[in-house]
Design an enzyme around this catalytic site. Structure first.
Site, PDB file in Angstrom:
ATOM      1  N   ARG A  54       0.803  -1.235   0.000  1.00 50.61           N
ATOM      2  CA  ARG A  54       0.000   0.000   0.000  1.00 50.61           C
ATOM      3  C   ARG A  54       0.835   1.284   0.000  1.00 50.61           C
ATOM      4  O   ARG A  54       0.372   2.344   0.411  1.00 50.61           O
ATOM      5  CB  ARG A  54      -0.996   0.002   1.162  1.00 50.61           C
ATOM      6  CG  ARG A  54      -2.025  -1.109   1.073  1.00 50.61           C
ATOM      7  CD  ARG A  54      -3.086  -1.000   2.143  1.00 50.61           C
ATOM      8  NE  ARG A  54      -4.129  -1.985   1.934  1.00 50.61           N
ATOM      9  CZ  ARG A  54      -4.103  -3.228   2.436  1.00 50.61           C
ATOM     10  NH1 ARG A  54      -3.079  -3.621   3.181  1.00 50.61           N
ATOM     11  NH2 ARG A  54      -5.092  -4.056   2.195  1.00 50.61           N
ATOM     12  N   LYS A  66       2.740  10.719 -11.868  1.00 50.15           N
ATOM     13  CA  LYS A  66       1.899   9.772 -12.603  1.00 50.15           C
ATOM     14  C   LYS A  66       2.665   8.465 -12.795  1.00 50.15           C
ATOM     15  O   LYS A  66       3.805   8.465 -13.257  1.00 50.15           O
ATOM     16  CB  LYS A  66       1.500  10.328 -13.968  1.00 50.15           C
ATOM     17  CG  LYS A  66       0.386  11.342 -13.933  1.00 50.15           C
ATOM     18  CD  LYS A  66      -0.033  11.688 -15.349  1.00 50.15           C
ATOM     19  CE  LYS A  66      -1.228  12.622 -15.364  1.00 50.15           C
ATOM     20  NZ  LYS A  66      -1.656  12.937 -16.748  1.00 50.15           N
ATOM     21  N   GLU A 104       8.384  16.459 -26.074  1.00 54.02           N
ATOM     22  CA  GLU A 104       7.836  16.957 -24.817  1.00 54.02           C
ATOM     23  C   GLU A 104       8.416  18.320 -24.456  1.00 54.02           C
ATOM     24  O   GLU A 104       7.745  19.147 -23.832  1.00 54.02           O
ATOM     25  CB  GLU A 104       8.093  15.951 -23.693  1.00 54.02           C
ATOM     26  CG  GLU A 104       7.392  14.608 -23.868  1.00 54.02           C
ATOM     27  CD  GLU A 104       5.898  14.659 -23.554  1.00 54.02           C
ATOM     28  OE1 GLU A 104       5.372  15.749 -23.263  1.00 54.02           O
ATOM     29  OE2 GLU A 104       5.249  13.591 -23.595  1.00 54.02           O
ATOM     30  N   LYS A 134       6.315  22.237 -15.972  1.00 58.20           N
ATOM     31  CA  LYS A 134       5.476  21.135 -15.508  1.00 58.20           C
ATOM     32  C   LYS A 134       5.226  21.227 -14.008  1.00 58.20           C
ATOM     33  O   LYS A 134       4.100  21.010 -13.543  1.00 58.20           O
ATOM     34  CB  LYS A 134       6.101  19.786 -15.855  1.00 58.20           C
ATOM     35  CG  LYS A 134       5.209  18.623 -15.436  1.00 58.20           C
ATOM     36  CD  LYS A 134       5.556  17.319 -16.093  1.00 58.20           C
ATOM     37  CE  LYS A 134       4.515  16.252 -15.741  1.00 58.20           C
ATOM     38  NZ  LYS A 134       4.774  14.965 -16.398  1.00 58.20           N
ATOM     39  N   GLU A 155      -4.946  16.138 -11.544  1.00 55.46           N
ATOM     40  CA  GLU A 155      -5.494  16.369 -12.884  1.00 55.46           C
ATOM     41  C   GLU A 155      -7.006  16.509 -12.899  1.00 55.46           C
ATOM     42  O   GLU A 155      -7.705  15.909 -13.711  1.00 55.46           O
ATOM     43  CB  GLU A 155      -5.058  15.255 -13.843  1.00 55.46           C
ATOM     44  CG  GLU A 155      -5.151  15.691 -15.312  1.00 55.46           C
ATOM     45  CD  GLU A 155      -4.519  14.686 -16.270  1.00 55.46           C
ATOM     46  OE1 GLU A 155      -5.220  14.227 -17.179  1.00 55.46           O
ATOM     47  OE2 GLU A 155      -3.332  14.383 -16.104  1.00 55.46           O
ATOM     48  N   ARG A 215      -3.935  20.652 -14.919  1.00 48.44           N
ATOM     49  CA  ARG A 215      -2.890  19.689 -15.262  1.00 48.44           C
ATOM     50  C   ARG A 215      -3.167  18.997 -16.596  1.00 48.44           C
ATOM     51  O   ARG A 215      -2.235  18.536 -17.272  1.00 48.44           O
ATOM     52  CB  ARG A 215      -2.736  18.641 -14.153  1.00 48.44           C
ATOM     53  CG  ARG A 215      -1.621  17.640 -14.469  1.00 48.44           C
ATOM     54  CD  ARG A 215      -1.224  16.770 -13.308  1.00 48.44           C
ATOM     55  NE  ARG A 215      -0.149  15.866 -13.698  1.00 48.44           N
ATOM     56  CZ  ARG A 215       0.584  15.138 -12.873  1.00 48.44           C
ATOM     57  NH1 ARG A 215       0.349  15.199 -11.572  1.00 48.44           N
ATOM     58  NH2 ARG A 215       1.544  14.361 -13.322  1.00 48.44           N
ATOM     59  N   ASN A 274      -1.379  17.407 -21.382  1.00 50.09           N
ATOM     60  CA  ASN A 274      -1.727  16.342 -22.322  1.00 50.09           C
ATOM     61  C   ASN A 274      -1.886  16.851 -23.752  1.00 50.09           C
ATOM     62  O   ASN A 274      -2.414  16.124 -24.608  1.00 50.09           O
ATOM     63  CB  ASN A 274      -3.023  15.657 -21.883  1.00 50.09           C
ATOM     64  CG  ASN A 274      -2.837  14.852 -20.611  1.00 50.09           C
ATOM     65  OD1 ASN A 274      -1.906  14.070 -20.494  1.00 50.09           O
ATOM     66  ND2 ASN A 274      -3.726  15.062 -19.653  1.00 50.09           N
ATOM     67  N   HIS A 321      -1.549  14.529 -26.675  1.00 49.73           N
ATOM     68  CA  HIS A 321      -1.487  13.163 -26.179  1.00 49.73           C
ATOM     69  C   HIS A 321      -2.729  12.335 -26.521  1.00 49.73           C
ATOM     70  O   HIS A 321      -2.626  11.110 -26.656  1.00 49.73           O
ATOM     71  CB  HIS A 321      -1.265  13.170 -24.671  1.00 49.73           C
ATOM     72  CG  HIS A 321       0.155  13.468 -24.282  1.00 49.73           C
ATOM     73  ND1 HIS A 321       0.781  14.637 -24.638  1.00 49.73           N
ATOM     74  CD2 HIS A 321       1.066  12.752 -23.567  1.00 49.73           C
ATOM     75  CE1 HIS A 321       2.015  14.627 -24.162  1.00 49.73           C
ATOM     76  NE2 HIS A 321       2.214  13.492 -23.521  1.00 49.73           N
ATOM     77  N   HIS A 339      -1.707   9.064 -28.083  1.00 50.40           N
ATOM     78  CA  HIS A 339      -2.006   7.766 -27.476  1.00 50.40           C
ATOM     79  C   HIS A 339      -2.802   6.884 -28.431  1.00 50.40           C
ATOM     80  O   HIS A 339      -2.622   5.656 -28.461  1.00 50.40           O
ATOM     81  CB  HIS A 339      -2.785   7.968 -26.170  1.00 50.40           C
ATOM     82  CG  HIS A 339      -1.947   8.484 -25.050  1.00 50.40           C
ATOM     83  ND1 HIS A 339      -2.471   8.842 -23.824  1.00 50.40           N
ATOM     84  CD2 HIS A 339      -0.614   8.708 -24.947  1.00 50.40           C
ATOM     85  CE1 HIS A 339      -1.503   9.259 -23.039  1.00 50.40           C
ATOM     86  NE2 HIS A 339      -0.366   9.191 -23.704  1.00 50.40           N
ATOM     87  N   HIS A 399       6.964   6.995 -27.831  1.00 54.65           N
ATOM     88  CA  HIS A 399       5.940   7.887 -27.287  1.00 54.65           C
ATOM     89  C   HIS A 399       6.109   9.314 -27.801  1.00 54.65           C
ATOM     90  O   HIS A 399       5.137   9.960 -28.220  1.00 54.65           O
ATOM     91  CB  HIS A 399       6.005   7.860 -25.760  1.00 54.65           C
ATOM     92  CG  HIS A 399       5.080   8.832 -25.099  1.00 54.65           C
ATOM     93  ND1 HIS A 399       3.711   8.738 -25.195  1.00 54.65           N
ATOM     94  CD2 HIS A 399       5.332   9.931 -24.334  1.00 54.65           C
ATOM     95  CE1 HIS A 399       3.142   9.726 -24.521  1.00 54.65           C
ATOM     96  NE2 HIS A 399       4.104  10.463 -23.992  1.00 54.65           N
TER      97      HIS A 399
END
Length: 320
Positions: free
Chosen positions: A79, A101, A143, A185, A195, A199, A203, A206, A210, A223
């Site tokens: 956890r 992330k 990026e 960032k 997000e 935030r 993206n 993206h 993606h 990527h």
């Protein structure tokens, strides 16, 4: 990894991890196609075999895939345990190592399984970028360009002027690109860690990118390459919806091309397939995609309700 003037370190507000008294290692294959449950279980296997407890610190030494998997393991093992990022690719240094992330891919969608788990420390050493393959360096520039496009027009202009220095791997230029990207960032993440709002601006490109990665199969395009094409697509959609003008759109396309990155999606992913892939995206709300578009270079916004005809026209214009 030795400290130097070319090392940048950022710390999260969380307590820093303790120094290790013993260590074990788990290696993972390279590439997005390995960012999955099987590779994640290799990390869990190593942790359990070595009887690692809640005082464990997981150190991610590698690129974005390694950081995402190690971070997700840290978020979920017992956890939650401590986590340190030591990114070794340009893309990881300027983007994926910062912000917390973590996660893995699913065959139906990229990064759909994961958690927010902030690293205690991010250490980026510019010296490792000397060993990067050319394709990986160029993918990382996507990026870097993104950060200027969404937040800092002056940084975008600097990239237009000094891109050659980055491609030649001049240390001062790389250091400036990494530092400014991380600053941009970090400023956004500090406002919206989970997000729920701004935030999402990070993206930009993206959602399209993606879709390209998933449609081709993870690992075909890097990527950063998919994001590069996605940014050009998002800029074209911005133009069609009254955002940036044609000249600004062309400036972005030109810079992406000069960086040696794709400016269009690969042939074979048609408009209908794009829409299907984009419907499986973390930013979708009530069945509609939330896209990041541009008002102008240096200013992005969240488009909650993109006109379907503009989206269809954009996809038809750029996809085969």
């Amino acid at each position: 990894m030795r400290p130097s003037a070319r090392c940048f370190s950022t710390r999260s507000p969380r307590r820093s991890p303790p120094l290790a008294s013993r260590w074990c290692r788990s290696s993972s294959p390279d590439g997005e196609q390995h960012k999955n449950w099987e590779t994640l279980n290799l990390v869990y296997d190593a942790l359990l075999a070595n009887r690692c407890d809640r005082g464990t610190t997981i150190v991610a030494l590698g690129g974005g895939v390694v950081g995402d998997i190690a971070g997700f393991a840290a978020a979920t093992y017992q956890r939650g345990v401590h986590f340190v990022q030591v990114p070794t690719t340009l893309l990881a240094q300027v983007d994926s190592s910062v912000g917390g992330k973590t996660g893995i891919n699913h065959p139906r969608g990229k990064n759909m399984i994961g958690a927010f788990h902030q690293p205690g420390v991010v250490l980026a050493d510019m010296d490792v970028l000397r060993t990067l393959p050319e394709r990986e360096l160029r993918a990382g520039l996507a990026e870097v360009i993104k950060h200027g496009v969404i937040r800092d027009a002056a940084f975008f202009e600097w990239l237009e002027t000094d891109l050659g220095r980055l491609l030649r791997r001049e240390p001062a230029a790389l250091a400036h690109a990494v530092r400014r990207s991380v600053e941009i960032k970090a400023e956004i993440v500090a406002i919206d860690e989970r997000e729920s709002g701004p935030r999402a601006l990070l993206n930009f490109g993206h959602t399209f990118g993606h879709a390209i990665e998933t449609g081709l199969g993870y690992g075909d395009w890097l990527h950063g390459e998919a994001v590069a094409a996605g940014m050009v697509m998002a800029a074209e959609l911005s133009r069609r919806t009254g955002g940036i003008d044609a000249a600004a759109c062309e400036r972005l396309r030109t810079l992406v091309g000069r960086a040696g990155l794709p400016t269009a999606p690969p042939p074979g992913i048609g408009a209908a397939r794009f829409l299907d892939l984009m419907s499986v995206d973390k930013k979708v709300r009530s069945g509609r995609p939330r896209l990041i578009l541009l008002e102008r270079l240096g200013a992005a916004y969240i488009a909650e309700d993109t006109p379907p005809d503009a989206l269809q026209a954009t996809l038809a214009a750029v996809s085969g």
